[in-house]
Write a protein that holds these residues in place. Structure first.
Motif, PDB file in Angstrom:
ATOM      1  N   TYR A  97      -9.012   4.310   6.378  1.00 15.56           N
ATOM      2  CA  TYR A  97      -9.207   2.852   4.911  1.00 15.56           C
ATOM      3  C   TYR A  97      -8.619   3.935   4.202  1.00 15.56           C
ATOM      4  O   TYR A  97      -8.870   2.814   2.908  1.00 15.56           O
ATOM      5  CB  TYR A  97     -10.805   3.121   4.503  1.00 15.56           C
ATOM      6  N   GLU A 137      -6.406   2.243  -8.136  1.00 13.19           N
ATOM      7  CA  GLU A 137      -5.054   1.376  -8.824  1.00 13.19           C
ATOM      8  C   GLU A 137      -5.918   0.848  -9.704  1.00 13.19           C
ATOM      9  O   GLU A 137      -5.148   0.611 -10.932  1.00 13.19           O
ATOM     10  CB  GLU A 137      -3.502   0.558  -7.854  1.00 13.19           C
ATOM     11  N   THR A 138      -6.874  -0.079  -9.390  1.00 16.77           N
ATOM     12  CA  THR A 138      -8.078  -0.744 -10.291  1.00 16.77           C
ATOM     13  C   THR A 138      -7.906  -0.195 -11.592  1.00 16.77           C
ATOM     14  O   THR A 138      -8.523  -0.351 -11.955  1.00 16.77           O
ATOM     15  CB  THR A 138      -8.583  -1.502  -9.727  1.00 16.77           C
ATOM     16  N   LYS A 142      -6.561   3.566  -1.269  1.00 18.56           N
ATOM     17  CA  LYS A 142      -5.705   3.465  -2.576  1.00 18.56           C
ATOM     18  C   LYS A 142      -5.545   1.961  -3.503  1.00 18.56           C
ATOM     19  O   LYS A 142      -4.937   2.035  -4.926  1.00 18.56           O
ATOM     20  CB  LYS A 142      -4.295   3.376  -2.030  1.00 18.56           C
ATOM     21  N   LYS A 143      -5.451   1.217  -2.874  1.00 22.86           N
ATOM     22  CA  LYS A 143      -6.231  -0.402  -4.021  1.00 22.86           C
ATOM     23  C   LYS A 143      -7.204  -0.283  -5.110  1.00 22.86           C
ATOM     24  O   LYS A 143      -7.426  -0.323  -6.301  1.00 22.86           O
ATOM     25  CB  LYS A 143      -6.344  -1.447  -3.166  1.00 22.86           C
ATOM     26  N   ALA A 144      -8.608   0.296  -4.443  1.00 21.13           N
ATOM     27  CA  ALA A 144      -9.377   0.777  -5.714  1.00 21.13           C
ATOM     28  C   ALA A 144      -9.050   1.884  -6.994  1.00 21.13           C
ATOM     29  O   ALA A 144      -9.703   1.672  -7.731  1.00 21.13           O
ATOM     30  CB  ALA A 144     -10.709   1.414  -4.586  1.00 21.13           C
ATOM     31  N   GLN A 153      -6.673   1.379 -13.800  1.00 19.44           N
ATOM     32  CA  GLN A 153      -6.134   0.511 -15.252  1.00 19.44           C
ATOM     33  C   GLN A 153      -7.676   0.163 -16.117  1.00 19.44           C
ATOM     34  O   GLN A 153      -7.212  -1.188 -17.391  1.00 19.44           O
ATOM     35  CB  GLN A 153      -5.928  -1.710 -14.209  1.00 19.44           C
ATOM     36  N   GLU A 188      -5.417   3.178   2.562  1.00 18.88           N
ATOM     37  CA  GLU A 188      -4.832   1.599   1.886  1.00 18.88           C
ATOM     38  C   GLU A 188      -5.635   0.647   1.091  1.00 18.88           C
ATOM     39  O   GLU A 188      -5.995   0.195  -0.429  1.00 18.88           O
ATOM     40  CB  GLU A 188      -4.497   0.384   2.313  1.00 18.88           C
ATOM     41  N   ASN A 189      -7.134   0.923   1.670  1.00 16.33           N
ATOM     42  CA  ASN A 189      -8.320  -0.048   0.678  1.00 16.33           C
ATOM     43  C   ASN A 189      -8.473   1.467  -0.550  1.00 16.33           C
ATOM     44  O   ASN A 189      -8.936   0.454  -1.605  1.00 16.33           O
ATOM     45  CB  ASN A 189     -10.040   0.160   1.932  1.00 16.33           C
TER      46      ASN A 189
END
Length: 192
Positions: free
Chosen positions: A72, A81-82, A77-79, A85, A74-75
């Motif tokens: 998990y 990054e969000t 990592k995306k969270a 921001q 990659e999932n």
């Protein structure tokens, strides 16, 4: 303590602790003996495996830690990054201002100026790469000093920290007594 309560306590402590925690420390915090704590960790690990949870328990030296499963990554990592921001909170902006104008400073300095615990705000700003450690001060306890980063400068459109707008000086600012006097005059004019 019931079995389910014991497992829940061990899980909550391990999760909140964040780093590997020794059996001795975990047992003491949960109010259990070491043997029971090890059995509860085993049951918790089985529960994670049976339910195909995104979490797992790993052993690191003498301690245990709850971590996420690598599949998990990659999932996550995306969270993250969000999350980076997201706009900065008022507390984060206050903390950045204090550090930017007084750097390098300690968490204790920031807390003294803000009048509230600022550890989590400073840690979040470090995670977002807006603040960084600037070494340790030569004071008792050798506290960590923080300063702004190049990312901070980029985010705020600055080339150098010296480009920060000047802080207002005392001249031209009202103090509390002057504000009180103005309020009193206003009330007199309104006939209140």
């Amino acid at each position: 303590m019931k079995l389910t309560e014991g497992i829940a306590a061990v899980e909550a402590i391990m999760f909140a602790y964040g780093d590997p925690i020794t059996i001795d420390k975990l047992s003491e915090a949960a109010g259990l003996d070491n043997e029971t704590t090890v059995k509860l960790i085993d049951q918790l690990e089985r529960r994670y495996n049976v339910n195909e949870s995104g979490l797992k328990i790993i052993r690191v030296n003498d301690g245990f830690q709850i971590t996420t499963r690598t599949e998990y990554a990659e999932n996550i990592k995306k969270a993250m990054e969000t999350r980076r921001q997201q706009p900065l909170s008022q507390a984060a902006m206050e903390t950045l201002s204090i550090v930017a104008y007084n750097q390098p400073v300690t968490k204790a300095f920031v807390e003294q100026v803000r009048g509230i615990d600022s550890s989590s705000v400073v840690n979040t700003l470090v995670e977002r790469n807006l603040l960084e450690e600037a070494g340790r001060l030569d004071l008792p306890g050798r506290p960590v000093a923080y300063r702004t980063t190049d990312t901070f400068l980029r985010c705020f459109g600055l080339s150098r920290i010296e480009e920060l707008p000047a802080l207002p000086n005392q001249e031209g600012q009202l103090d509390f007594d002057e504000l009180a006097e103005m309020e009193l005059e206003r009330k007199e004019e309104e006939g209140v």
